[in-house]
Design a protein around this motif. Structure first.
Motif, PDB file in Angstrom:
ATOM      1  N   ASP A  89      24.817  57.027  84.196  1.00  0.00           N
ATOM      2  CA  ASP A  89      24.087  57.925  83.309  1.00  0.00           C
ATOM      3  C   ASP A  89      24.078  59.335  83.914  1.00  0.00           C
ATOM      4  O   ASP A  89      25.134  59.863  84.258  1.00  0.00           O
ATOM      5  CB  ASP A  89      22.686  57.391  83.041  1.00  0.00           C
ATOM      6  CG  ASP A  89      22.050  57.978  81.789  1.00  0.00           C
ATOM      7  OD1 ASP A  89      22.776  58.560  80.978  1.00  0.00           O
ATOM      8  OD2 ASP A  89      20.839  57.850  81.631  1.00  0.00           O
ATOM      9  N   ASP A  90      22.894  59.956  84.063  1.00  0.00           N
ATOM     10  CA  ASP A  90      22.852  61.323  84.573  1.00  0.00           C
ATOM     11  C   ASP A  90      22.486  61.373  86.062  1.00  0.00           C
ATOM     12  O   ASP A  90      21.899  62.352  86.531  1.00  0.00           O
ATOM     13  CB  ASP A  90      21.896  62.192  83.753  1.00  0.00           C
ATOM     14  CG  ASP A  90      20.477  61.633  83.707  1.00  0.00           C
ATOM     15  OD1 ASP A  90      20.240  60.562  84.270  1.00  0.00           O
ATOM     16  OD2 ASP A  90      19.611  62.293  83.096  1.00  0.00           O
ATOM     17  N   GLY A  91      22.874  60.354  86.806  1.00  0.00           N
ATOM     18  CA  GLY A  91      22.677  60.375  88.257  1.00  0.00           C
ATOM     19  C   GLY A  91      23.806  61.115  88.939  1.00  0.00           C
ATOM     20  O   GLY A  91      24.858  60.540  89.257  1.00  0.00           O
TER      21      GLY A  91
ATOM     22  N   ILE B  88      27.085  64.374  84.086  1.00  0.00           N
ATOM     23  CA  ILE B  88      26.464  63.955  82.833  1.00  0.00           C
ATOM     24  C   ILE B  88      25.012  64.413  82.885  1.00  0.00           C
ATOM     25  O   ILE B  88      24.279  64.055  83.818  1.00  0.00           O
ATOM     26  CB  ILE B  88      26.550  62.431  82.647  1.00  0.00           C
ATOM     27  CG1 ILE B  88      28.016  61.999  82.480  1.00  0.00           C
ATOM     28  CG2 ILE B  88      25.724  61.993  81.444  1.00  0.00           C
ATOM     29  CD1 ILE B  88      28.211  60.501  82.432  1.00  0.00           C
ATOM     30  N   VAL B  89      24.634  65.215  81.918  1.00  0.00           N
ATOM     31  CA  VAL B  89      23.270  65.744  81.867  1.00  0.00           C
ATOM     32  C   VAL B  89      22.759  65.649  80.433  1.00  0.00           C
ATOM     33  O   VAL B  89      23.551  65.645  79.480  1.00  0.00           O
ATOM     34  CB  VAL B  89      23.188  67.209  82.356  1.00  0.00           C
ATOM     35  CG1 VAL B  89      23.532  67.318  83.841  1.00  0.00           C
ATOM     36  CG2 VAL B  89      24.105  68.108  81.540  1.00  0.00           C
ATOM     37  N   PRO B  90      21.441  65.582  80.229  1.00  0.00           N
ATOM     38  CA  PRO B  90      20.901  65.522  78.866  1.00  0.00           C
ATOM     39  C   PRO B  90      21.094  66.856  78.145  1.00  0.00           C
ATOM     40  O   PRO B  90      21.211  67.915  78.787  1.00  0.00           O
ATOM     41  CB  PRO B  90      19.418  65.218  79.089  1.00  0.00           C
ATOM     42  CG  PRO B  90      19.127  65.654  80.482  1.00  0.00           C
ATOM     43  CD  PRO B  90      20.382  65.457  81.267  1.00  0.00           C
ATOM     44  N   PRO B  91      21.141  66.822  76.819  1.00  0.00           N
ATOM     45  CA  PRO B  91      21.413  68.058  76.075  1.00  0.00           C
ATOM     46  C   PRO B  91      20.308  69.103  76.174  1.00  0.00           C
ATOM     47  O   PRO B  91      20.528  70.256  75.771  1.00  0.00           O
ATOM     48  CB  PRO B  91      21.586  67.567  74.631  1.00  0.00           C
ATOM     49  CG  PRO B  91      20.886  66.259  74.582  1.00  0.00           C
ATOM     50  CD  PRO B  91      21.049  65.651  75.938  1.00  0.00           C
ATOM     51  N   GLU B  92      19.157  68.745  76.700  1.00  0.00           N
ATOM     52  CA  GLU B  92      18.089  69.725  76.895  1.00  0.00           C
ATOM     53  C   GLU B  92      18.271  70.540  78.179  1.00  0.00           C
ATOM     54  O   GLU B  92      17.479  71.454  78.453  1.00  0.00           O
ATOM     55  CB  GLU B  92      16.742  69.007  76.938  1.00  0.00           C
ATOM     56  CG  GLU B  92      16.345  68.326  75.639  1.00  0.00           C
ATOM     57  CD  GLU B  92      17.034  66.992  75.430  1.00  0.00           C
ATOM     58  OE1 GLU B  92      17.023  66.495  74.288  1.00  0.00           O
ATOM     59  OE2 GLU B  92      17.606  66.447  76.408  1.00  0.00           O
TER      60      GLU B  92
END
Length: 273
Positions: free
Chosen positions: A61-63, A83-87
């Motif tokens: 995920d975003d680790g 990988i990062v969240p869209p926020e």
């Protein structure tokens, strides 16, 4: 032998991880071994490959902590995606870029419903990616490419497409997806990785490679090993990926041109414009 001829200059797609890293809740595989950055660098050294680009693995995920630490330890040799969240805000993206991050990976191969890129948070997120000098590294099913690539291109962000565009076994779907790749290349902001060819029949990899080479030459193509070959560890070695690459692109001059493309895009961004 894999060591015959000029080695690739850049491995543009590999995953590095350890068993200590937490898996995403929906991870499609859970490797029970380590393939740390030192192991990958040892493989690069063994085959004379000077540079590498870490592809963020959706398994985690975003680790991104391990990737960022690896980049900071060898900033001359390595680049990476996250990988990062869209926020994620612009300051965070720029700080990652300063550490050697070159792109944000959108791992949508197993996503049933793609997001609306014209609406927030995605519209603003893609704009921030572009403004930070990063590209979108896209992993998505070939059936999605005819509508997804124009939508991403319209945001102004650069695109690097993983794994030949994940060509389908179905000829009509595959041809439509490759047509979409060629149109995206023509718009001037898209590159395609010849990576993970071992995950598909050779004839399909050769067909897509041939079409892309005929359409755009080497100026929009990259090569990647996809080490450590998750789910194919028992039948794929690093040397095999180089042998396969040389079968797909037998002309040494063309492979040298692909090297120049990768070096310009990832290690000398200004010269790739």
């Amino acid at each position: 032998m894999a060591t015959e001829g000029q080695a690739p200059a850049v491995d543009a797609h590999a995953h590095v991880f350890t068993r200590a890293m937490p898996f995403a809740a929906d991870a499609h595989s859970r490797p029970d071994y380590d393939y740390g950055v030192d192991a990958w660098l040892a493989d690069l050294d063994r085959y004379g490959i000077a540079h590498g680009v870490i592809a963020a693995a959706s398994l985690f995920d975003d680790g991104n902590a391990y990737t960022l630490a690896a980049l900071a330890a060898d900033p001359r040799r390595l680049r990476g995606t996250v990988i990062v969240p869209p926020e994620t805000d612009a300051e965070t993206l720029r700080a990652m870029a300063d550490l050697g991050v070159v792109g944000v990976r959108l791992a949508w191969r197993r996503v049933d419903e793609l997001p609306d890129l014209k609406s927030d948070p995605w519209r603003g997120f893609l704009r921030r990616i572009a403004d930070s000098g990063l590209h979108v590294e896209l992993l998505s099913r070939s059936v999605s490419l005819p509508h997804l690539l124009p939508a991403l291109d319209a945001t102004g962000v650069d695109l690097v497409i993983d794994h030949f565009g994940v060509p389908a076994r179905d000829p009509m779907e595959r041809h439509a997806a490759t047509d979409a790749l060629c149109r995206a290349i023509d718009r001037g902001r898209t590159w395609v990785k010849l990576s993970a060819g071992f995950r598909m029949p050779f004839e399909i990899a050769a067909e897509v490679t041939g079409r892309l080479l005929a359409h755009a030459g080497a100026q929009r193509l990259l090569w990647g090993s996809d080490a450590p070959f998750v789910n194919h560890e028992g039948d794929t070695r690093f040397a095999d990926t180089i042998v396969l690459y040389r079968r797909l692109v037998p002309d040494p001059a063309m492979r040298a041109a692909i090297d120049r493309t990768a070096l310009a895009l990832f290690f000398d961004k200004e010269s790739s414009a």
